[in-house]
Each structure stands twice: as structure tokens, then as C-alpha cells.
Design an enzyme around this catalytic site. Sequence first.
Site, PDB file in Angstrom:
ATOM      1  CD  GLU A 154      48.633  16.969 -48.078  1.00 46.93           C
ATOM      2  OE1 GLU A 154      48.279  16.421 -47.035  1.00 46.93           O
ATOM      3  OE2 GLU A 154      49.351  17.991 -48.090  1.00 46.93           O
TER       4      GLU A 154
ATOM      5  CD1 TRP B 244      51.983  15.694 -45.824  1.00 40.22           C
ATOM      6  CD2 TRP B 244      52.622  15.025 -43.770  1.00 40.22           C
ATOM      7  NE1 TRP B 244      52.575  16.761 -45.175  1.00 40.22           N
ATOM      8  CE2 TRP B 244      52.973  16.376 -43.918  1.00 40.22           C
ATOM      9  CE3 TRP B 244      52.928  14.387 -42.562  1.00 40.22           C
ATOM     10  CZ2 TRP B 244      53.606  17.104 -42.918  1.00 40.22           C
ATOM     11  CZ3 TRP B 244      53.568  15.110 -41.560  1.00 40.22           C
ATOM     12  CH2 TRP B 244      53.894  16.443 -41.741  1.00 40.22           C
TER      13      TRP B 244
ATOM     14  CD1 TRP C  66      46.587  15.024 -21.166  1.00 45.10           C
ATOM     15  CD2 TRP C  66      46.225  16.895 -22.337  1.00 45.10           C
ATOM     16  NE1 TRP C  66      47.522  15.081 -22.172  1.00 45.10           N
ATOM     17  CE2 TRP C  66      47.314  16.214 -22.912  1.00 45.10           C
ATOM     18  CE3 TRP C  66      45.809  18.112 -22.906  1.00 45.10           C
ATOM     19  CZ2 TRP C  66      48.009  16.698 -24.018  1.00 45.10           C
ATOM     20  CZ3 TRP C  66      46.494  18.582 -24.015  1.00 45.10           C
ATOM     21  CH2 TRP C  66      47.578  17.896 -24.553  1.00 45.10           C
TER      22      TRP C  66
ATOM     23  CG  ASN D 205      43.980  17.903 -43.808  1.00 44.72           C
ATOM     24  OD1 ASN D 205      44.231  17.107 -42.910  1.00 44.72           O
ATOM     25  ND2 ASN D 205      44.837  18.845 -44.169  1.00 44.72           N
TER      26      ASN D 205
ATOM     27  CD1 TRP E  62      47.828  14.136 -27.043  1.00 46.97           C
ATOM     28  CD2 TRP E  62      47.328  12.364 -28.314  1.00 46.97           C
ATOM     29  NE1 TRP E  62      48.768  13.167 -26.802  1.00 46.97           N
ATOM     30  CE2 TRP E  62      48.495  12.064 -27.579  1.00 46.97           C
ATOM     31  CE3 TRP E  62      46.829  11.395 -29.178  1.00 46.97           C
ATOM     32  CZ2 TRP E  62      49.161  10.845 -27.666  1.00 46.97           C
ATOM     33  CZ3 TRP E  62      47.494  10.174 -29.286  1.00 46.97           C
ATOM     34  CH2 TRP E  62      48.648   9.912 -28.529  1.00 46.97           C
TER      35      TRP E  62
ATOM     36  CD1 TRP F 285      43.222  12.524 -34.011  1.00 50.24           C
ATOM     37  CD2 TRP F 285      43.020  14.163 -32.492  1.00 50.24           C
ATOM     38  NE1 TRP F 285      41.923  12.978 -34.047  1.00 50.24           N
ATOM     39  CE2 TRP F 285      41.771  13.986 -33.117  1.00 50.24           C
ATOM     40  CE3 TRP F 285      43.141  15.149 -31.510  1.00 50.24           C
ATOM     41  CZ2 TRP F 285      40.656  14.751 -32.788  1.00 50.24           C
ATOM     42  CZ3 TRP F 285      42.025  15.910 -31.181  1.00 50.24           C
ATOM     43  CH2 TRP F 285      40.808  15.714 -31.810  1.00 50.24           C
TER      44      TRP F 285
HETATM   45  C1  LIG Z   1      43.389  15.117 -36.497  1.00 51.26           C
HETATM   46  C2  LIG Z   1      43.492  14.429 -37.857  1.00 51.26           C
HETATM   47  C3  LIG Z   1      43.031  13.130 -38.006  1.00 51.26           C
HETATM   48  C4  LIG Z   1      43.134  12.481 -39.256  1.00 51.26           C
HETATM   49  N1  LIG Z   1      42.669  11.192 -39.370  1.00 51.26           N
HETATM   50  C5  LIG Z   1      42.806  10.538 -40.548  1.00 51.26           C
HETATM   51  C6  LIG Z   1      42.358   9.194 -40.692  1.00 51.26           C
HETATM   52  O1  LIG Z   1      41.895   8.547 -39.743  1.00 51.26           O
HETATM   53  N2  LIG Z   1      42.465   8.616 -41.932  1.00 51.26           N
HETATM   54  C7  LIG Z   1      43.005   9.280 -43.002  1.00 51.26           C
HETATM   55  O2  LIG Z   1      43.078   8.711 -44.091  1.00 51.26           O
HETATM   56  N3  LIG Z   1      43.467  10.533 -42.877  1.00 51.26           N
HETATM   57  C8  LIG Z   1      43.379  11.188 -41.701  1.00 51.26           C
HETATM   58  N4  LIG Z   1      43.819  12.481 -41.602  1.00 51.26           N
HETATM   59  C9  LIG Z   1      44.500  13.101 -42.751  1.00 51.26           C
HETATM   60  C10 LIG Z   1      43.588  13.894 -43.721  1.00 51.26           C
HETATM   61  O3  LIG Z   1      42.787  14.778 -43.002  1.00 51.26           O
HETATM   62  C11 LIG Z   1      42.703  12.992 -44.576  1.00 51.26           C
HETATM   63  O4  LIG Z   1      43.492  11.992 -45.193  1.00 51.26           O
HETATM   64  C12 LIG Z   1      42.017  13.793 -45.692  1.00 51.26           C
HETATM   65  O5  LIG Z   1      41.235  14.805 -45.127  1.00 51.26           O
HETATM   66  C13 LIG Z   1      41.157  12.860 -46.517  1.00 51.26           C
HETATM   67  O6  LIG Z   1      40.504  13.570 -47.521  1.00 51.26           O
HETATM   68  P1  LIG Z   1      40.895  13.395 -49.049  1.00 51.26           P
HETATM   69  O7  LIG Z   1      40.968  11.949 -49.400  1.00 51.26           O
HETATM   70  O8  LIG Z   1      39.987  14.240 -49.839  1.00 51.26           O
HETATM   71  O9  LIG Z   1      42.372  13.988 -49.058  1.00 51.26           O
HETATM   72  P2  LIG Z   1      43.266  14.610 -50.210  1.00 51.26           P
HETATM   73  O10 LIG Z   1      43.578  15.991 -49.813  1.00 51.26           O
HETATM   74  O11 LIG Z   1      42.717  14.387 -51.554  1.00 51.26           O
HETATM   75  O12 LIG Z   1      44.624  13.779 -50.038  1.00 51.26           O
HETATM   76  C14 LIG Z   1      44.842  12.548 -50.727  1.00 51.26           C
HETATM   77  C15 LIG Z   1      45.212  11.457 -49.764  1.00 51.26           C
HETATM   78  O13 LIG Z   1      46.443  11.756 -49.108  1.00 51.26           O
HETATM   79  C16 LIG Z   1      46.425  11.218 -47.802  1.00 51.26           C
HETATM   80  N5  LIG Z   1      46.577  12.309 -46.838  1.00 51.26           N
HETATM   81  C17 LIG Z   1      46.211  13.585 -46.989  1.00 51.26           C
HETATM   82  N6  LIG Z   1      46.551  14.308 -45.905  1.00 51.26           N
HETATM   83  C18 LIG Z   1      47.141  13.444 -45.057  1.00 51.26           C
HETATM   84  C19 LIG Z   1      47.716  13.577 -43.778  1.00 51.26           C
HETATM   85  N7  LIG Z   1      47.774  14.752 -43.139  1.00 51.26           N
HETATM   86  N8  LIG Z   1      48.209  12.479 -43.184  1.00 51.26           N
HETATM   87  C20 LIG Z   1      48.191  11.287 -43.807  1.00 51.26           C
HETATM   88  N9  LIG Z   1      47.667  11.107 -45.022  1.00 51.26           N
HETATM   89  C21 LIG Z   1      47.155  12.169 -45.648  1.00 51.26           C
HETATM   90  C22 LIG Z   1      45.083  10.549 -47.595  1.00 51.26           C
HETATM   91  O14 LIG Z   1      45.228   9.186 -47.854  1.00 51.26           O
HETATM   92  C23 LIG Z   1      44.223  11.241 -48.641  1.00 51.26           C
HETATM   93  O15 LIG Z   1      43.135  10.463 -49.062  1.00 51.26           O
HETATM   94  C24 LIG Z   1      43.731  13.146 -40.354  1.00 51.26           C
HETATM   95  C25 LIG Z   1      44.193  14.459 -40.181  1.00 51.26           C
HETATM   96  C26 LIG Z   1      44.073  15.089 -38.953  1.00 51.26           C
HETATM   97  C27 LIG Z   1      44.585  16.501 -38.809  1.00 51.26           C
END
Ligand SMILES: Cc1cc2nc3c(=O)[nH]c(=O)nc-3n(C[C@H](O)[C@H](O)[C@H](O)COP(=O)(O)OP(=O)(O)OC[C@H]3O[C@@H](n4cnc5c(N)ncnc54)[C@H](O)[C@@H]3O)c2cc1C
Length: 483
Positions: free
Chosen positions: A275, A278, A306, A344, A362, A385
Site C-alpha cells: 500500500e 501504491w 456522463w 479504503n 469521476w 478515482w
Molecule cells: C476513490 C479513492 C480516493 C482516495 N483518496 C485518497 C486521498 O485523497 N488521500 C490518501 O492518502 N489516500 C487516498 N486513497 C487511498 C486509500 O483509500 C487511503 O490511503 C487509505 O484508506 C487511508 O487509510 P489508512 O491510512 O488507514 O491506510 P492503510 O491501509 O493503513 O495504508 C497505509 C498507507 O498507504 C497509503 N495507501 C493505501 N492505499 C493506497 C492507495 N490505494 N493509493 C495510494 N496510497 C495508498 C496511504 O498513504 C495509507 O495511509 C483513495 C482511494 C480511493 C479508492
Amino acid sequence: MESILVWFRRDLRDCDQTALCEALRRGRRVYCTFIFDREIIDRLDRADDRRLEFIRESLVELDVALRARGGALIVRHGWPRIEIPSLARALGVSAVFANRDYEPQAKQRDAAVEAALRVDDIGFESFKDQAMFDGEEVLTQTGRPYTVFTPYRNSWLKRLTEDDWLPHAAGRGSLAADALASGVPSLADLGFARTDLRALRIVPGMSGGRQLLDDFMARIGRYKQQRDFPAVRGVSYLSVHLRFGTVSIRHLVAQAVAAGALRTEAEGPATWLSELIWRDFYFMILDRFPHVTQHAFRPEYDTIVWEQGPAAEQSFAAWCAGRTGYPLVDAAMRQINQSGYMHNRLRMLVASFLTKDLGMDWRWGEAYFARQLNDFDLAANNGGWQWAASSGCDAQPYFRIFNPLTQSERFDPAGKFIRRYLPELAGVPDRFIHAPWRMSAAEQTACGVRIGLDTPAPMVEHEAARRQTLQRYAVVKSGGAAR
Ligand SMILES: Cc1cc2nc3c(=O)[nH]c(=O)nc-3n(C[C@H](O)[C@H](O)[C@H](O)COP(=O)(O)OP(=O)(O)OC[C@H]3O[C@@H](n4cnc5c(N)ncnc54)[C@H](O)[C@@H]3O)c2cc1C
């Protein structure tokens, strides 16, 4: 160098902060500043924006930490292209150091600041800090940026060595205080109001980041099994800290590695590290393909037509308010509206619902998330998105459409999350919690939840919406048609 000014932006910590460490290595006296950038904050439409409070509280803690080391934070409220050069001149520094930002607007801002500094013969240097690897560092064999995640991740992992996650050493320079450092302005001084940050138990600053990390490290081993269930405390909740740099990405990678992330059998840490990769991937995409901020990554997706007009606007408003009639979608929207966070799994679900069940652009959803999310990050949000809308690099295929019911049954089986955010459904029996509209009139009366009165009827029928989406996306298959 005699003296250097370190400009803090989204790196609000005093340890393992690359620009600060570099300045202390190469300069004798190091000043520190943060600018509340009017270009950004004047555009915020809510006075009670939690991000402002998060930043302010984090700065207060940072200032205390810097003062304990002989320095102090100079905080200004204005336009960086004016404030930074004026401060650099007043302090007589020979260079300004900052950490690199990959957002197009930030790049423009930095270029303008650099040009203004050059007039006075003051240098500007930027460093990698937000990401583990910059866009230039992980490339395909032909020297091009990756556009598919899995080979990017493999290459990223191959490149990773201990040097990459070791904290940066601070060097011998000393932090300097200046009379210009007169404390951190209050929220009111900045034109903002206090928020419910504390009530939500969001602890800003380095101390907040440390608390969350300690809590998460005790459960990282279960991350892979638990991360998809929004009612379970399975994820780290560190995103807001990563957003504002109150934790160091190198420290998180080091922790993941120490927990076994590079060993395949350690599934929890390895999945979490993925993650974090990512996150780097989307920084790289934004850096190398800045058109994604306005357009689909894949141009043919910009030919999709759209839904538009008053009916679409009404549907959008219902989605925003969590009144679609699909309980898990609505609970997710209430979560973001009430707390500024969304799990997420639910971000994927509501994004799919907006684009593929409601047929909406989107970019509408992306903009709504940008307003609401405490952890809003242009790169990850845009990437997420475009992934859900299938228009992004390595997105899910357009014909893969989340079924909101199946998702609900799978990821919130007992309806615990739904009931937490939709208390009006508390009395709905478990077997109807994912689709309360299936209750008969007598069952509705018995549990006190009348469809269309106490809770909305579903605004679309998923199967019909799915068929319509496949038609809508057909232009993509045929190579794109004119609007
Ligand atoms: C439509 C959509 C919009 C999103 N918008 C954002 C946003 O504005 N800011 C944001 O930080 N994340 C975003 N995410 C990614 C992800 O949903 C969040 O990072 C995550 O839910 C944050 O929770 P956590 O810190 O507990 O994540 P954890 O599951 O603990 O993951 C650890 C860290 O990994 C990174 N991470 C995890 N998943 C992703 C991912 N898919 N893409 C990029 N980085 C990721 C984040 O920095 C996160 O804090 C988005 C995902 C989707 C599907």
C-alpha cells in the site's frame, strides 16, 4: 554555507526530515519557516476545515521541538513567492531548502519562488522526502515510467536497500532562532474556526503519528485479513499523518521491513508495504503524467458521456448526503461527512457507485473527496478515482462493476458499520440490513423503518444501471467516439 532557510510544507516534523537534515549538514546556521499559503487556504470553502487545525496544531508541536534544539519556527500567512524571498533576504541566508512536491501547482509555485530568489542570488534546492523513490528512480528497462503497478512494485522492491529506509542524520549545523519567530498564529488569526478534530480523537503532530503507528504495529500481522472490513480496526489510519509529513515514510518502511515485509510469509507487513508502494506509484504518475489532474489517464475515456443536468445534480447531492438507499454506500458517505475519513474499501465502493451506478463523471466525486477528506492528497485521490472509473493507469477494467449489495454482504456481514453510521436502520433485522427495501410492509412496520420515509428507497436498480454503464463505456471499446 553560512546560513540556510528550511521551508516546511508537507513535512511537519523535526526528525528524518530531508531538507532539514541536509541544511544542518551543509549550513552553519539553519532557520525554519512555514507559510500558510493563501493560494491554497483562501480557496477552502469551510471555516471549520479540520486540515487547517491539524496543520496548526502540528506546527505548534514542531515549534516546541525546534525551540528545544535552539531554533524556532517562523510562521507567515501570505503568498510563498513573496514571503519566502522576503524572509530569505531579511535573514541573509544563502539558500532555501525544501522537500520536493509532485503536484503541478506546487511545482509552479516552487519555480516562481526559485526565480524570485535568483534575483537576489539566493539558491533554492529541493530534496526527495515525501516518496521513497522519485519518478526518475524506478523506470522500465527502456527508461520509461511504469504505468502498471505490479511490475512497478517488483522493480521498486528490487531497488530497495537499507540505505533507503535509514533515517537521515542531522549533521553539525545548528538551528537558529530569530525575532521573526513569534509563535504560530491562532486559527482565528488565519480566518478559520476550531473544529471537532479532538472530539474525533484525531491527534495531530508527530506525537499523534507515533501513537497511531505504535497501535498499528501491534496488529500489522493481521492487516491482510482485516484491512477490507470497515467495522474492524484493521488499517493504520496514518494517511493524514503521511499527508502532512508528521510521520516519515522511511520510518514506516523501516517498521514494515522490521516486521518482515520483505519475507513472503509475512503477509500482513508485506501487504501494508504494498500500500505504501501504491502511494509512491501515484506520486510518480502525477509527476510524470500531470494531465491526469484534468483528463483521463487514457484519453479514450474522455469520450464517455456522463450524466449531466438537474437530475444528475440531484442524484449527486443524494450521493454526497448518503441518501442513495444502498445502506453501505450511505454509511460510507456519512463516515466521510462526519469524520473526514473513509475506509479504503468504501472509497472504492462509493466511487464505483457514483461512476458506474449513477453514471457520473469521476471528477465530481474526486472534487467532493478533495473537499471532505482530512488526508486529501491529489496524487492518491486522483489515482483512486481514475482506478474506480477505469480511466486510470492499471485501473480495474470498465466491465468490472462493484455490486453494492454483494460488497455490503461480504465486507460488513453483520451490518455493524452500517448501523454505526445509519442509526435509523438499527432495528432492521440482520437479513435485510444490506437491502432493507426487500422487507414487506408488515416487516417494515414491525421494525419501525418505512422505506421512502425513514430511509430512502434505492435510487437505482443495480442490474439496470450496470447494463447502462456497459453501453456508456462502449465508446472506449470502440476506440472512442465523438461526444
Ligand atoms: C476513490 C479513492 C480516493 C482516495 N483518496 C485518497 C486521498 O485523497 N488521500 C490518501 O492518502 N489516500 C487516498 N486513497 C487511498 C486509500 O483509500 C487511503 O490511503 C487509505 O484508506 C487511508 O487509510 P489508512 O491510512 O488507514 O491506510 P492503510 O491501509 O493503513 O495504508 C497505509 C498507507 O498507504 C497509503 N495507501 C493505501 N492505499 C493506497 C492507495 N490505494 N493509493 C495510494 N496510497 C495508498 C496511504 O498513504 C495509507 O495511509 C483513495 C482511494 C480511493 C479508492
